[in-house]
Motif scaffolding. Structure first.
Motif, PDB file in Angstrom:
ATOM      1  N   MET A 264       0.985  -1.405  -0.242  1.00 31.70           N
ATOM      2  CA  MET A 264      -0.110   0.032   0.490  1.00 31.70           C
ATOM      3  C   MET A 264       1.050   0.948  -0.200  1.00 31.70           C
ATOM      4  O   MET A 264       2.021   1.681   0.931  1.00 31.70           O
ATOM      5  CB  MET A 264      -0.989  -0.468   1.348  1.00 31.70           C
ATOM      6  N   THR A 265       0.050   2.118  -1.088  1.00 26.92           N
ATOM      7  CA  THR A 265       1.299   3.192  -0.533  1.00 26.92           C
ATOM      8  C   THR A 265       0.336   4.608  -0.462  1.00 26.92           C
ATOM      9  O   THR A 265      -0.755   4.112   0.555  1.00 26.92           O
ATOM     10  CB  THR A 265       1.475   4.094  -2.272  1.00 26.92           C
ATOM     11  N   ILE A 266       1.480   5.340   0.098  1.00 18.86           N
ATOM     12  CA  ILE A 266       1.379   6.941   0.609  1.00 18.86           C
ATOM     13  C   ILE A 266      -0.535   6.945   0.147  1.00 18.86           C
ATOM     14  O   ILE A 266      -1.032   7.354   0.859  1.00 18.86           O
ATOM     15  CB  ILE A 266       1.884   7.681   1.055  1.00 18.86           C
ATOM     16  N   ARG A 267       0.005   7.096  -0.892  1.00 13.39           N
ATOM     17  CA  ARG A 267      -1.625   7.126  -2.030  1.00 13.39           C
ATOM     18  C   ARG A 267      -2.358   7.138  -1.979  1.00 13.39           C
ATOM     19  O   ARG A 267      -3.678   7.789  -1.480  1.00 13.39           O
ATOM     20  CB  ARG A 267      -1.242   7.632  -3.534  1.00 13.39           C
ATOM     21  N   THR A 268      -2.710   5.805  -1.505  1.00  9.40           N
ATOM     22  CA  THR A 268      -3.964   5.318  -1.580  1.00  9.40           C
ATOM     23  C   THR A 268      -3.952   4.730  -0.404  1.00  9.40           C
ATOM     24  O   THR A 268      -5.299   5.105   0.313  1.00  9.40           O
ATOM     25  CB  THR A 268      -3.328   3.245  -1.767  1.00  9.40           C
ATOM     26  N   ALA A 269      -3.354   5.103   0.598  1.00  8.14           N
ATOM     27  CA  ALA A 269      -3.247   4.863   2.368  1.00  8.14           C
ATOM     28  C   ALA A 269      -4.422   5.851   2.563  1.00  8.14           C
ATOM     29  O   ALA A 269      -5.888   6.095   2.979  1.00  8.14           O
ATOM     30  CB  ALA A 269      -2.052   5.230   3.000  1.00  8.14           C
ATOM     31  N   LEU A 270      -4.067   7.356   1.654  1.00 10.97           N
ATOM     32  CA  LEU A 270      -3.999   8.592   2.316  1.00 10.97           C
ATOM     33  C   LEU A 270      -5.839   8.900   1.980  1.00 10.97           C
ATOM     34  O   LEU A 270      -7.603   8.912   2.217  1.00 10.97           O
ATOM     35  CB  LEU A 270      -3.936   9.424   1.540  1.00 10.97           C
ATOM     36  N   ARG A 271      -6.247   7.623  -0.321  1.00  8.77           N
ATOM     37  CA  ARG A 271      -7.894   8.180  -0.736  1.00  8.77           C
ATOM     38  C   ARG A 271      -8.375   6.752   0.152  1.00  8.77           C
ATOM     39  O   ARG A 271     -10.015   7.410   0.464  1.00  8.77           O
ATOM     40  CB  ARG A 271      -7.283   6.919  -1.388  1.00  8.77           C
ATOM     41  N   GLN A 272      -8.272   5.892   0.921  1.00  4.63           N
ATOM     42  CA  GLN A 272      -8.576   4.840   1.863  1.00  4.63           C
ATOM     43  C   GLN A 272      -9.195   6.104   3.109  1.00  4.63           C
ATOM     44  O   GLN A 272     -10.847   5.592   3.597  1.00  4.63           O
ATOM     45  CB  GLN A 272      -8.432   3.534   2.401  1.00  4.63           C
ATOM     46  N   GLY A 273      -8.388   5.683   3.694  1.00  4.55           N
ATOM     47  CA  GLY A 273      -8.709   7.228   5.422  1.00  4.55           C
ATOM     48  C   GLY A 273      -9.698   7.952   4.640  1.00  4.55           C
ATOM     49  O   GLY A 273     -10.760   8.325   5.469  1.00  4.55           O
ATOM     50  N   GLN A 274      -9.673   8.932   3.726  1.00  5.08           N
ATOM     51  CA  GLN A 274     -10.871   9.670   3.387  1.00  5.08           C
ATOM     52  C   GLN A 274     -12.117   9.322   3.355  1.00  5.08           C
ATOM     53  O   GLN A 274     -12.774   9.816   3.440  1.00  5.08           O
ATOM     54  CB  GLN A 274      -9.850  10.605   2.133  1.00  5.08           C
ATOM     55  N   GLN A 275     -12.096   8.419   2.575  1.00  3.76           N
ATOM     56  CA  GLN A 275     -12.756   7.333   2.514  1.00  3.76           C
ATOM     57  C   GLN A 275     -14.280   7.292   2.921  1.00  3.76           C
ATOM     58  O   GLN A 275     -14.850   7.078   3.198  1.00  3.76           O
ATOM     59  CB  GLN A 275     -13.215   6.325   1.800  1.00  3.76           C
ATOM     60  N   LEU A 276     -12.989   6.711   4.164  1.00  4.17           N
ATOM     61  CA  LEU A 276     -13.683   6.074   5.717  1.00  4.17           C
ATOM     62  C   LEU A 276     -14.140   6.826   6.636  1.00  4.17           C
ATOM     63  O   LEU A 276     -15.618   7.077   6.826  1.00  4.17           O
ATOM     64  CB  LEU A 276     -12.644   4.931   6.380  1.00  4.17           C
TER      65      LEU A 276
END
Ligand code: GLN
Length: 278
Positions: free
Chosen positions: A1-13
């Motif tokens: 998992m990249t930082i970008r994906t982590a940010l996207r997933q966190g934002q979605q949650l």
């Protein structure tokens, strides 16, 4: 998992949980998770968007997201809040300093003269006392009924190198007559009858003793104003933050004081009550 994906997933949650500003919140929480290992700011985060997230970062980040989704304010997760251009430590033992309270600081700055004795009643995080000590050259004092809050205030004064003398105390009860030039306070003023309408983050996570001022919100002013009249020297100033729709009642309590004045906040809501002792 990249930082970008982590940010996207966190934002979605966060978005799904209807948390305000999910984008920025995800960034702040991820930066906090990474900050245990290295210094990080938003520029670093975006420059490293394709980097792999380390396992420890992911573990911390996941926990912070969970806490935020449960309603815990971001400031209690990161342990910091900016006030008047400085970074203050905050814990659930203290109210998170609000930007509106900077109006009280402005009003006090305009009236305090160098070397005067100033006390912040119910200092909480120490934000007001520390700011006034650093901005005005006053001899700053502060008290609180909560020992846990005072420990946080002391730490802030130490970290920001502000000379503030602290004491445990209930309002101005222990202050000698005519002993201060200026008294400032952001007391608890939310009406207990309004509790159900208070934001979940505030109601469930901030200290009730810092928020609620009895059934109509005015209990602390009823005690503080006469006590302040005793503790101030003649010509000294009392400046207090007030809550929504409380100005008329507070003004009535200031009968007998001079130069009674109100300052509105940026939203035009009466926010600061000012009065000078006869
Ligand atoms: N302004 C805070 C709020 O409405 C209350 C702060 C206080 O009672 N002094 O959440």
């Amino acid at each position: 998992m990249t930082i970008r994906t982590a940010l996207r997933q966190g934002q979605q949650l966060l978005d799904d949980a209807k948390i305000a500003v999910p984008n920025l919140t995800a960034e702040v929480l991820l930066m906090h998770a990474i900050s245990h290992e290295r210094t990080v700011d938003r520029a670093w985060l975006h420059a490293h968007a394709n980097d792999e997230l380390r396992e420890m970062w992911w573990i911390h980040y996941g926990r912070y997201l969970h806490e935020r989704i449960q309603g815990k304010p971001t400031q209690y997760i990161t342990g910091t809040q900016e006030f008047y251009g400085r970074e203050f430590r905050v814990t659930p033992d203290v109210l998170i300093p609000r930007p509106e309270t900077e109006h009280l600081v402005e009003a006090a700055k305009a009236r305090i003269r160098h070397g005067e004795r100033v006390i912040d009643i119910g200092t909480g995080s120490g934000a007001i006392a520390v700011t006034l000590a650093l901005e005005t050259g006053a001899r700053a004092f502060a008290n609180d009924v909560s020992a846990a809050a005072m420990a946080v205030a002391r730490e802030n004064a130490l970290r920001l190198d502000a000379a503030v003398t602290f004491a445990l105390g209930d309002l101005c009860e222990a202050l000698a007559a005519d002993s201060f030039d200026v008294i400032v306070s952001n007391p608890p003023y939310v009406p207990a009858s309004d509790k159900a309408n208070v934001q979940r983050e505030v109601r469930e996570f901030e200290p009730p003793v810092a928020l609620f001022g009895g059934e109509d919100g005015l209990d602390i002013y009823r005690r503080l104003i006469p006590q302040a009249a005793h503790a101030l020297r003649s010509g000294g100033w009392l400046m207090m933050e007030i809550g929504f729709a409380e100005w008329d009642a507070v003004r009535a309590m200031l009968a007998g004081w001079r130069a009674v004045e109100m300052l509105p906040d940026l939203a035009g809501i009466p926010r600061v009550a000012i009065a000078q002792k006869e």
